[in-house]
Design a protein around this motif. Structure first.
Motif, PDB file in Angstrom:
ATOM      1  N   LEU A   4      41.582  10.710  55.626  1.00 48.42           N
ATOM      2  CA  LEU A   4      42.459  11.574  55.029  1.00 48.42           C
ATOM      3  C   LEU A   4      43.204  10.657  53.788  1.00 48.42           C
ATOM      4  O   LEU A   4      43.618   9.583  54.053  1.00 48.42           O
ATOM      5  N   VAL A   5      43.384  11.203  52.688  1.00 48.93           N
ATOM      6  CA  VAL A   5      44.024  10.333  51.470  1.00 48.93           C
ATOM      7  C   VAL A   5      44.867  11.669  50.691  1.00 48.93           C
ATOM      8  O   VAL A   5      44.622  12.621  50.799  1.00 48.93           O
ATOM      9  N   GLY A   6      45.863  10.885  50.029  1.00 55.50           N
ATOM     10  CA  GLY A   6      46.482  11.754  49.263  1.00 55.50           C
ATOM     11  C   GLY A   6      47.569  12.702  50.117  1.00 55.50           C
ATOM     12  O   GLY A   6      48.056  12.150  51.045  1.00 55.50           O
ATOM     13  N   SER A   7      47.784  13.852  49.577  1.00 53.20           N
ATOM     14  CA  SER A   7      48.822  14.705  49.881  1.00 53.20           C
ATOM     15  C   SER A   7      48.299  15.299  51.572  1.00 53.20           C
ATOM     16  O   SER A   7      49.366  15.406  52.317  1.00 53.20           O
ATOM     17  N   PRO A   8      47.183  15.478  51.618  1.00 56.84           N
ATOM     18  CA  PRO A   8      46.802  15.647  53.108  1.00 56.84           C
ATOM     19  C   PRO A   8      47.135  14.963  54.191  1.00 56.84           C
ATOM     20  O   PRO A   8      47.586  15.177  55.165  1.00 56.84           O
ATOM     21  N   LYS A  13      50.564  13.289  58.622  1.00 57.69           N
ATOM     22  CA  LYS A  13      51.379  12.296  59.093  1.00 57.69           C
ATOM     23  C   LYS A  13      52.756  12.913  59.347  1.00 57.69           C
ATOM     24  O   LYS A  13      53.290  12.622  60.502  1.00 57.69           O
ATOM     25  N   ILE A  14      53.359  13.684  58.655  1.00 53.74           N
ATOM     26  CA  ILE A  14      54.569  14.276  59.082  1.00 53.74           C
ATOM     27  C   ILE A  14      54.591  15.226  60.058  1.00 53.74           C
ATOM     28  O   ILE A  14      55.371  15.010  61.085  1.00 53.74           O
ATOM     29  N   ILE A  15      53.321  16.030  60.292  1.00 56.42           N
ATOM     30  CA  ILE A  15      53.141  16.824  61.335  1.00 56.42           C
ATOM     31  C   ILE A  15      52.968  15.912  62.765  1.00 56.42           C
ATOM     32  O   ILE A  15      53.210  16.240  63.784  1.00 56.42           O
ATOM     33  N   TYR A  16      52.247  14.955  62.544  1.00 52.00           N
ATOM     34  CA  TYR A  16      51.627  13.962  63.541  1.00 52.00           C
ATOM     35  C   TYR A  16      53.116  13.483  64.023  1.00 52.00           C
ATOM     36  O   TYR A  16      53.523  13.261  65.294  1.00 52.00           O
ATOM     37  N   ASP A  17      54.163  12.915  63.243  1.00 53.19           N
ATOM     38  CA  ASP A  17      55.268  12.337  63.652  1.00 53.19           C
ATOM     39  C   ASP A  17      56.275  13.468  64.330  1.00 53.19           C
ATOM     40  O   ASP A  17      56.773  13.090  65.524  1.00 53.19           O
ATOM     41  N   ARG A  18      56.209  14.372  63.679  1.00 47.93           N
ATOM     42  CA  ARG A  18      57.170  15.421  64.514  1.00 47.93           C
ATOM     43  C   ARG A  18      56.697  16.075  65.767  1.00 47.93           C
ATOM     44  O   ARG A  18      57.382  16.069  66.739  1.00 47.93           O
ATOM     45  N   TYR A  19      55.366  16.119  65.793  1.00 49.83           N
ATOM     46  CA  TYR A  19      54.667  16.478  67.153  1.00 49.83           C
ATOM     47  C   TYR A  19      55.070  15.465  68.122  1.00 49.83           C
ATOM     48  O   TYR A  19      55.161  15.962  69.319  1.00 49.83           O
ATOM     49  N   ASN A  20      54.740  14.267  67.987  1.00 46.65           N
ATOM     50  CA  ASN A  20      54.993  13.108  68.806  1.00 46.65           C
ATOM     51  C   ASN A  20      56.624  12.869  69.221  1.00 46.65           C
ATOM     52  O   ASN A  20      56.884  12.684  70.352  1.00 46.65           O
ATOM     53  N   SER A  21      57.422  13.576  68.316  1.00 45.67           N
ATOM     54  CA  SER A  21      58.864  13.489  68.729  1.00 45.67           C
ATOM     55  C   SER A  21      59.242  14.830  69.355  1.00 45.67           C
ATOM     56  O   SER A  21      60.489  14.955  69.442  1.00 45.67           O
ATOM     57  N   LYS A  22      58.325  15.594  69.819  1.00 48.80           N
ATOM     58  CA  LYS A  22      58.448  16.859  70.414  1.00 48.80           C
ATOM     59  C   LYS A  22      59.296  17.582  69.769  1.00 48.80           C
ATOM     60  O   LYS A  22      59.808  18.781  70.321  1.00 48.80           O
ATOM     61  N   ALA A  23      59.101  17.790  68.469  1.00 51.30           N
ATOM     62  CA  ALA A  23      59.946  18.867  67.591  1.00 51.30           C
ATOM     63  C   ALA A  23      58.851  19.254  66.434  1.00 51.30           C
ATOM     64  O   ALA A  23      58.924  18.670  65.480  1.00 51.30           O
ATOM     65  N   PRO A  24      57.973  20.175  66.772  1.00 51.18           N
ATOM     66  CA  PRO A  24      57.099  20.602  65.979  1.00 51.18           C
ATOM     67  C   PRO A  24      57.775  20.901  64.537  1.00 51.18           C
ATOM     68  O   PRO A  24      58.706  21.582  64.642  1.00 51.18           O
ATOM     69  N   ILE A  25      56.916  21.141  63.411  1.00 47.09           N
ATOM     70  CA  ILE A  25      57.385  21.183  62.110  1.00 47.09           C
ATOM     71  C   ILE A  25      56.985  22.660  61.917  1.00 47.09           C
ATOM     72  O   ILE A  25      55.846  23.026  62.152  1.00 47.09           O
ATOM     73  N   ASN A  26      57.822  23.605  61.194  1.00 47.92           N
ATOM     74  CA  ASN A  26      57.416  24.880  61.039  1.00 47.92           C
ATOM     75  C   ASN A  26      57.021  24.920  59.438  1.00 47.92           C
ATOM     76  O   ASN A  26      57.121  23.987  58.630  1.00 47.92           O
ATOM     77  N   SER A  27      56.392  26.229  59.102  1.00 46.71           N
ATOM     78  CA  SER A  27      56.056  26.251  57.622  1.00 46.71           C
ATOM     79  C   SER A  27      57.058  26.122  56.624  1.00 46.71           C
ATOM     80  O   SER A  27      57.067  25.697  55.549  1.00 46.71           O
ATOM     81  N   ASP A  28      58.535  26.761  56.993  1.00 43.82           N
ATOM     82  CA  ASP A  28      59.710  26.676  56.151  1.00 43.82           C
ATOM     83  C   ASP A  28      60.057  25.235  55.924  1.00 43.82           C
ATOM     84  O   ASP A  28      60.259  25.024  54.863  1.00 43.82           O
ATOM     85  N   ARG A  37      53.945  24.816  46.313  1.00 46.85           N
ATOM     86  CA  ARG A  37      53.535  25.630  47.581  1.00 46.85           C
ATOM     87  C   ARG A  37      51.981  25.881  47.638  1.00 46.85           C
ATOM     88  O   ARG A  37      51.269  25.883  48.739  1.00 46.85           O
ATOM     89  N   GLN A  38      51.257  26.021  46.592  1.00 44.51           N
ATOM     90  CA  GLN A  38      49.869  26.484  46.784  1.00 44.51           C
ATOM     91  C   GLN A  38      48.990  25.121  47.087  1.00 44.51           C
ATOM     92  O   GLN A  38      48.213  25.338  47.687  1.00 44.51           O
ATOM     93  N   GLU A  39      49.311  24.000  46.560  1.00 45.82           N
ATOM     94  CA  GLU A  39      48.822  22.657  47.065  1.00 45.82           C
ATOM     95  C   GLU A  39      49.158  22.706  48.550  1.00 45.82           C
ATOM     96  O   GLU A  39      48.181  22.017  49.251  1.00 45.82           O
ATOM     97  N   LEU A  40      50.432  22.814  48.808  1.00 50.59           N
ATOM     98  CA  LEU A  40      50.511  22.599  50.433  1.00 50.59           C
ATOM     99  C   LEU A  40      49.626  23.527  51.063  1.00 50.59           C
ATOM    100  O   LEU A  40      49.243  23.093  52.276  1.00 50.59           O
ATOM    101  N   GLU A  41      49.671  24.717  50.747  1.00 50.19           N
ATOM    102  CA  GLU A  41      48.574  25.814  51.497  1.00 50.19           C
ATOM    103  C   GLU A  41      47.166  25.148  51.441  1.00 50.19           C
ATOM    104  O   GLU A  41      46.458  25.537  52.719  1.00 50.19           O
ATOM    105  N   ASN A  42      46.664  24.778  50.288  1.00 53.58           N
ATOM    106  CA  ASN A  42      45.444  24.272  50.351  1.00 53.58           C
ATOM    107  C   ASN A  42      45.386  23.245  51.197  1.00 53.58           C
ATOM    108  O   ASN A  42      44.091  22.876  51.966  1.00 53.58           O
ATOM    109  N   ASP A  43      46.318  22.121  51.430  1.00 53.40           N
ATOM    110  CA  ASP A  43      46.145  20.996  52.073  1.00 53.40           C
ATOM    111  C   ASP A  43      46.248  21.414  53.612  1.00 53.40           C
ATOM    112  O   ASP A  43      45.372  20.739  54.543  1.00 53.40           O
ATOM    113  N   LEU A  44      46.889  22.157  54.031  1.00 50.04           N
ATOM    114  CA  LEU A  44      47.102  22.757  55.306  1.00 50.04           C
ATOM    115  C   LEU A  44      45.825  23.638  55.783  1.00 50.04           C
ATOM    116  O   LEU A  44      45.234  23.295  56.869  1.00 50.04           O
ATOM    117  N   ASN A  45      45.421  24.280  54.948  1.00 44.51           N
ATOM    118  CA  ASN A  45      43.818  25.011  55.189  1.00 44.51           C
ATOM    119  C   ASN A  45      42.700  23.786  55.399  1.00 44.51           C
ATOM    120  O   ASN A  45      41.839  23.953  56.171  1.00 44.51           O
TER     121      ASN A  45
END
Length: 107
Positions: A4-8, A13-28, A37-45
């Motif tokens: 992975l490179v760039g924004s993905p 990394k954000i999702i990974y860190d939050r998952y390991n701290s037992k606090a999953p991150i939501n879409s908001d 938002r469009q780039e975020l959706e593309n990267d999440l997909n």
């Protein structure tokens, strides 16, 4: 293995860190961190297509088994690459030199 490179990578990394701290991150929360938002959706997909993340029924982003192992697999990939690209040619050159010296009788 996909590296992975760039924004993905940043999103993962954000999702990974939050998952390991037992606090999953939501879409908001993710939308508040990224302006486009469009780039975020593309990267999440994209991350979902690689089977690194998934969503639960509350739109929390969670890691899949593959996602939890991503950084370990990445480290293993770099180690394997170093062995194949650096150490193997050195060993082959050394053995070739020994064979050449043995055939010439200089050994």
């Amino acid at each position: 293995m996909v590296i992975l490179v760039g924004s993905p990578k940043k999103i993962f990394k954000i999702i990974y860190d939050r998952y390991n701290s037992k606090a999953p991150i939501n879409s908001d929360e993710l939308e508040s961190l990224f302006s486009n938002r469009q780039e975020l959706e593309n990267d999440l997909n994209y991350l979902k297509s690689l089977e690194l993340i998934d969503c639960d029924y509350n739109w929390n982003y969670l890691l899949t088994a593959k996602g939890r192992m991503y950084f370990k697999l990445k480290l293993q990939y770099y180690f394997d690459t170093a062995v194949k690209s650096i150490f193997c040619p050195i060993v082959v050159a050394f053995i070739t030199t020994l064979i050449t010296l043995w055939l010439k009788g200089s050994l």
